[in-house]
Write a protein that holds these residues in place. Sequence first.
Motif, PDB file in Angstrom:
ATOM      1  N   LEU A   1       0.829  -1.207   0.000  1.00 40.95           N
ATOM      2  CA  LEU A   1       0.000   0.000   0.000  1.00 40.95           C
ATOM      3  C   LEU A   1       0.864   1.258   0.000  1.00 40.95           C
ATOM      4  CD1 LEU A   1      -2.868  -0.783   2.546  1.00 40.95           C
ATOM      5  CD2 LEU A   1      -3.106  -0.363   0.099  1.00 40.95           C
ATOM      6  N   MET A   2       1.868   1.271   0.885  1.00 38.88           N
ATOM      7  CA  MET A   2       2.713   2.459   0.990  1.00 38.88           C
ATOM      8  C   MET A   2       3.479   2.696  -0.312  1.00 38.88           C
ATOM      9  SD  MET A   2       2.390   3.796   4.023  1.00 38.88           S
ATOM     10  CE  MET A   2       3.839   4.735   4.422  1.00 38.88           C
ATOM     11  N   ALA A   3       3.997   1.619  -0.905  1.00 37.29           N
ATOM     12  CA  ALA A   3       4.831   1.775  -2.096  1.00 37.29           C
ATOM     13  C   ALA A   3       4.003   2.136  -3.318  1.00 37.29           C
ATOM     14  CB  ALA A   3       5.608   0.484  -2.364  1.00 37.29           C
ATOM     15  N   LYS A   4       2.946   1.366  -3.532  1.00 37.81           N
ATOM     16  CA  LYS A   4       2.225   1.506  -4.788  1.00 37.81           C
ATOM     17  C   LYS A   4       1.152   2.589  -4.714  1.00 37.81           C
ATOM     18  CE  LYS A   4       0.328  -1.092  -8.531  1.00 37.81           C
ATOM     19  NZ  LYS A   4      -0.910  -0.372  -8.718  1.00 37.81           N
ATOM     20  N   ASN A   5       0.446   2.640  -3.605  1.00 35.45           N
ATOM     21  CA  ASN A   5      -0.720   3.517  -3.557  1.00 35.45           C
ATOM     22  C   ASN A   5      -0.468   4.853  -2.885  1.00 35.45           C
ATOM     23  OD1 ASN A   5      -1.765   0.460  -3.342  1.00 35.45           O
ATOM     24  ND2 ASN A   5      -3.033   1.677  -4.700  1.00 35.45           N
ATOM     25  N   VAL A   6       0.705   4.997  -2.272  1.00 34.91           N
ATOM     26  CA  VAL A   6       1.045   6.312  -1.741  1.00 34.91           C
ATOM     27  C   VAL A   6       2.213   6.880  -2.553  1.00 34.91           C
ATOM     28  CG1 VAL A   6       1.782   7.632   0.275  1.00 34.91           C
ATOM     29  CG2 VAL A   6       0.202   5.712   0.560  1.00 34.91           C
ATOM     30  N   TYR A   7       3.347   6.158  -2.528  1.00 33.62           N
ATOM     31  CA  TYR A   7       4.560   6.671  -3.176  1.00 33.62           C
ATOM     32  C   TYR A   7       4.366   6.906  -4.676  1.00 33.62           C
ATOM     33  CZ  TYR A   7       9.385   6.772  -4.870  1.00 33.62           C
ATOM     34  OH  TYR A   7      10.554   7.107  -5.499  1.00 33.62           O
ATOM     35  N   GLN A   8       3.791   5.917  -5.356  1.00 32.86           N
ATOM     36  CA  GLN A   8       3.685   6.031  -6.812  1.00 32.86           C
ATOM     37  C   GLN A   8       2.763   7.164  -7.263  1.00 32.86           C
ATOM     38  OE1 GLN A   8       2.434   2.523  -8.998  1.00 32.86           O
ATOM     39  NE2 GLN A   8       3.942   2.955 -10.579  1.00 32.86           N
ATOM     40  N   VAL A   9       1.786   7.502  -6.410  1.00 33.67           N
ATOM     41  CA  VAL A   9       0.892   8.594  -6.776  1.00 33.67           C
ATOM     42  C   VAL A   9       1.661   9.912  -6.825  1.00 33.67           C
ATOM     43  CG1 VAL A   9      -1.098   9.940  -6.006  1.00 33.67           C
ATOM     44  CG2 VAL A   9      -1.147   7.455  -5.861  1.00 33.67           C
ATOM     45  N   PHE A  10       2.611  10.055  -5.882  1.00 32.22           N
ATOM     46  CA  PHE A  10       3.375  11.301  -5.847  1.00 32.22           C
ATOM     47  C   PHE A  10       4.576  11.277  -6.796  1.00 32.22           C
ATOM     48  CE2 PHE A  10       1.148  11.229  -1.741  1.00 32.22           C
ATOM     49  CZ  PHE A  10       0.438  12.404  -1.890  1.00 32.22           C
ATOM     50  N   VAL A  11       5.067  10.089  -7.102  1.00 32.67           N
ATOM     51  CA  VAL A  11       6.186   9.965  -8.057  1.00 32.67           C
ATOM     52  C   VAL A  11       5.733   9.044  -9.196  1.00 32.67           C
ATOM     53  CG1 VAL A  11       8.649   9.435  -8.299  1.00 32.67           C
ATOM     54  CG2 VAL A  11       7.729  10.082  -6.068  1.00 32.67           C
ATOM     55  N   PRO A  12       4.924   9.565 -10.102  1.00 38.14           N
ATOM     56  CA  PRO A  12       4.324   8.697 -11.130  1.00 38.14           C
ATOM     57  C   PRO A  12       5.371   8.102 -12.067  1.00 38.14           C
ATOM     58  CG  PRO A  12       3.344  10.913 -11.130  1.00 38.14           C
ATOM     59  CD  PRO A  12       4.545  10.963 -10.256  1.00 38.14           C
TER      60      PRO A  12
END
Lengths: 490, 66
Positions: free
Chosen positions: A344-355
Amino acid sequence: MNVALIIIFGFLVLSLYLGIRAKKGKDMNLEQWTVGGRGFGALFVFLLMAGEIYTTFTFLGGSGWAYGKGGPAFYIIAYGCLALIMSYWLLPLIWKYAKEHNLMSQSDFFVSKYKSPYLGVLVSLVGVLALIPYLVLQLKGLGLIVSTASYGSISSTLAIWIGAISVTAYVMISGIHGSAWTAVIKDIMILVVVVILGMYLPFHYYGGIQPMFEAVDAAKPGFLTLPEQGMSVSWFISTVLLTALGFYMWPQNFGAVYSAKNERVFRKNAIVMPLYSLILLFVLFVGFTAVLQVSGLKGPAVDESLLRLSIQTFDPWFVGVIGAAGLLTAIVPGSMILMTAATLMAKNVYQVFVPSASDRRISNLAKVLVPILAVVSVYFTLQGGNTIVTLLLMGYSLVTQLFPSLLLSLMKNNFVTKEGAFAGITSGVLTVAYITVTETTIGTLFPALPPAVKDLNVGIVALFVNITVMTVTSLVSRRTSKVKEEQPAA
Amino acid sequence: MKRIYLLGLLPFIGILGGIPFANRVTPYILGMPFILFWIVMWVVLTSGIMAVVYKLDPANKEEEVQ
């Protein structure tokens, strides 16, 4: 090193071995690692889901509550059954949508339904926030098991570290395939151990189950029913309802739904799982037997009741078997929780801010986050003074806040807007946080209300705030967006 | 909404609605205090009810044909 510990560590090594074997020959991209490639049949999904239900919470927490609180512990049998009824209709809808849109996590679902990546971030953060107490309670259980089974030679702090390190290693090596395999051994062991304990202990000490209950009732009148005040009938009803609604809102349960092969898997499980949940009955029998046999456990120590009673009844080798079963009930769900939180942290938080981040980078980040989250949980485990069930109910109050906007998103005409979902979930979670931090109850908020209302589970209040804010915000944002659309035309 | 789906409401009524009346120790049934027996009975009934719903649910038949 005594016999009990040798057996417990033996099982630990075995489960790690199975985890490693499960990984062999499989290309582990993020989808393989988390949703098992969406190829699990009824039995595996059943085991994964059951793995979630029969955790340390049931094993130690369930008997602990029976020992410490009596009648209110019966809620544990009731809520799963109602959740399973809802699963018959709810899960096929979720699964179908997830498959069509190739979704991997719970927050993907919200992102896709409400067309808002930031709502996904919020949902992920709520999920991780709720998972921490859940992981804390697994580690707490592991610590108790190992330190009690070592007859005091391993301190509970050291035991918690050992537990956290094993869970971390386990997840990093094998992902969900490992969980499924260990779940098989775990379920067989817990089934056997719990039934043996639940039948043997009442007969050994009282000559039967009814004599055991009668002795407890005679010694502590009223202990076997719901009290007039506090954890009363209205507490029971509101808690069962709240936890039943929250059941599938846990990100890892939601994730396990995706791993099914087809939607009938869930409908079949809805028939079998209620019967399977009756295993909990035996856990309660153990807790009630302990009431008059193990004296003086208070506060969070009630969670030790099953282990204490086992130690004073059985030979060390059998204590080892019980401990090993307990260890597996903590490791399987613990690994699912850790993996879910990290993804969740990697894909759904981090990736949203660093597409721009590549899939490989996300996948690596998820793996790096596993030990970090484990350490955070160890910190809270060593700090905390709550019982296992209290921790679980806290997590439940949080995840249940996702239910209204999820349910409505499955409807054909959903009136909830992304702003509404965002505001509703936020206000619900803030209410839970406020209530938890200040230890508010409805009674302290509104002292004049009748006791039946005062005893309602506070999570229900948060849910009410959530739904109200969600509805109002949705209606307002819908109107303003309509006005905006009409303006250029005019 | 198909009418057999309403069967799914029964356990909710039984457990949540029935508990104020079932909140008592006696009579013991199958060795359990009455309140515990009441809940356990509903869990068993739930399994049966869901089996009936599954059998009658046209959604499952459609898939079997496929």
